[in-house]
Design an enzyme around this catalytic site. Structure first.
Site, PDB file in Angstrom:
ATOM      1  N   ASP A   7       0.864  -1.181   0.000  1.00 48.60           N
ATOM      2  CA  ASP A   7       0.000   0.000   0.000  1.00 48.60           C
ATOM      3  C   ASP A   7       0.903   1.235   0.000  1.00 48.60           C
ATOM      4  O   ASP A   7       2.129   1.118  -0.178  1.00 48.60           O
ATOM      5  CB  ASP A   7      -0.990  -0.028   1.178  1.00 48.60           C
ATOM      6  CG  ASP A   7      -0.329   0.241   2.535  1.00 48.60           C
ATOM      7  OD1 ASP A   7       0.928   0.307   2.610  1.00 48.60           O
ATOM      8  OD2 ASP A   7      -1.068   0.387   3.526  1.00 48.60           O
ATOM      9  N   GLY A  67       3.136  -3.895   8.228  1.00 53.08           N
ATOM     10  CA  GLY A  67       3.141  -5.280   7.738  1.00 53.08           C
ATOM     11  C   GLY A  67       1.981  -6.084   8.312  1.00 53.08           C
ATOM     12  O   GLY A  67       1.730  -7.212   7.873  1.00 53.08           O
ATOM     13  N   GLY A  69      -1.573  -5.277   8.676  1.00 51.87           N
ATOM     14  CA  GLY A  69      -2.826  -5.338   7.917  1.00 51.87           C
ATOM     15  C   GLY A  69      -2.690  -6.150   6.643  1.00 51.87           C
ATOM     16  O   GLY A  69      -3.561  -6.972   6.317  1.00 51.87           O
ATOM     17  N   HIS A 132       7.072 -30.959  10.357  1.00 57.50           N
ATOM     18  CA  HIS A 132       6.495 -29.643  10.057  1.00 57.50           C
ATOM     19  C   HIS A 132       5.423 -29.732   8.979  1.00 57.50           C
ATOM     20  O   HIS A 132       4.485 -28.939   8.975  1.00 57.50           O
ATOM     21  CB  HIS A 132       7.605 -28.662   9.668  1.00 57.50           C
ATOM     22  CG  HIS A 132       8.635 -28.530  10.744  1.00 57.50           C
ATOM     23  ND1 HIS A 132       8.347 -27.974  11.970  1.00 57.50           N
ATOM     24  CD2 HIS A 132       9.925 -28.933  10.794  1.00 57.50           C
ATOM     25  CE1 HIS A 132       9.423 -28.028  12.732  1.00 57.50           C
ATOM     26  NE2 HIS A 132      10.398 -28.604  12.045  1.00 57.50           N
TER      27      HIS A 132
HETATM   28  C1  RB5 Z   1      -1.707   2.927   6.431  1.00 62.17           C
HETATM   29  O1  RB5 Z   1      -1.711   4.157   7.072  1.00 62.17           O
HETATM   30  C2  RB5 Z   1      -1.411   1.825   7.420  1.00 62.17           C
HETATM   31  O2  RB5 Z   1      -2.509   1.646   8.258  1.00 62.17           O
HETATM   32  C3  RB5 Z   1      -1.073   0.538   6.704  1.00 62.17           C
HETATM   33  O3  RB5 Z   1       0.031   0.752   5.874  1.00 62.17           O
HETATM   34  C4  RB5 Z   1      -0.695  -0.640   7.570  1.00 62.17           C
HETATM   35  O4  RB5 Z   1       0.269  -0.294   8.503  1.00 62.17           O
HETATM   36  C5  RB5 Z   1      -1.827  -1.373   8.149  1.00 62.17           C
HETATM   37  O5  RB5 Z   1      -1.668  -2.401   8.828  1.00 62.17           O
END
Ligand code: RB5
Length: 146
Positions: A7, A67, A69, A132
């Site tokens: 993102d 990392g 989300g 594993h």
């Molecule tokens: C975006 O502001 C942020 O929330 C996203 O990059 C991430 O960290 C979400 O888990």
């Protein structure tokens, strides 16, 4: 082929990762985002994760601010084992023990140098198999019971 997804929070680090993969001669497919403009990480997590789950790509690398989300979203896709790593030990062990097929990084957590070391560790470490594999199969059983 490595699937890439990020993102806006991960965009700058992803450009560094792409240059690194190019220097190593590793092929990637970039599922976006393609600018630093604010966007929604699940969109790019899903696109990259589906490419890995379908077999179009062998591995994937995801980057958002933390990392967190982007790894949560990717792990909703059946067959994806995305591991959020902030150190090389975790990157090694998630390949050896969890057969992680996607790596998630937090661009606001890591410096570029450490992030690239984690990428290298993730891409060069194999799965140990054995006991594993049984545990991976149990993860799949949870998914299949949904
Ligand atoms: C975006 O502001 C942020 O929330 C996203 O990059 C991430 O960290 C979400 O888990």
């Amino acid at each position: 082929m490595i699937a890439l997804g990020c993102d806006h929070g991960g965009f700058a680090l992803m450009q560094v990762i792409k240059s690194h993969l190019e220097e190593l001669g590793l092929e990637y497919r970039d599922f976006g985002t393609y600018s630093a403009e604010s966007c929604d990480y699940p969109v790019y997590a899903e696109a990259a994760a589906r490419a890995v789950a379908s077999g179009e790509c062998d591995r994937g690398i995801l980057v958002c601010g933390t990392g967190i989300g982007i790894s949560m979203a990717a792990n909703k896709v059946k067959g994806i084992r995305a591991a959020l790593c902030s150190d090389c030990f975790s990157a090694e062990m998630t390949r050896r023990h969890n057969d992680a097929n996607m790596l998630a990084l937090g661009a606001r957590v890591l410096g570029d140098g450490l992030a690239l070391k984690i990428v290298d560790t993730f891409l060069t470490t194999g799965f140990d198999g054995g006991r594993h594999q049984r545990r991976i199969d149990l993860i799949s059983a949870i998914e299949n019971a949904e």
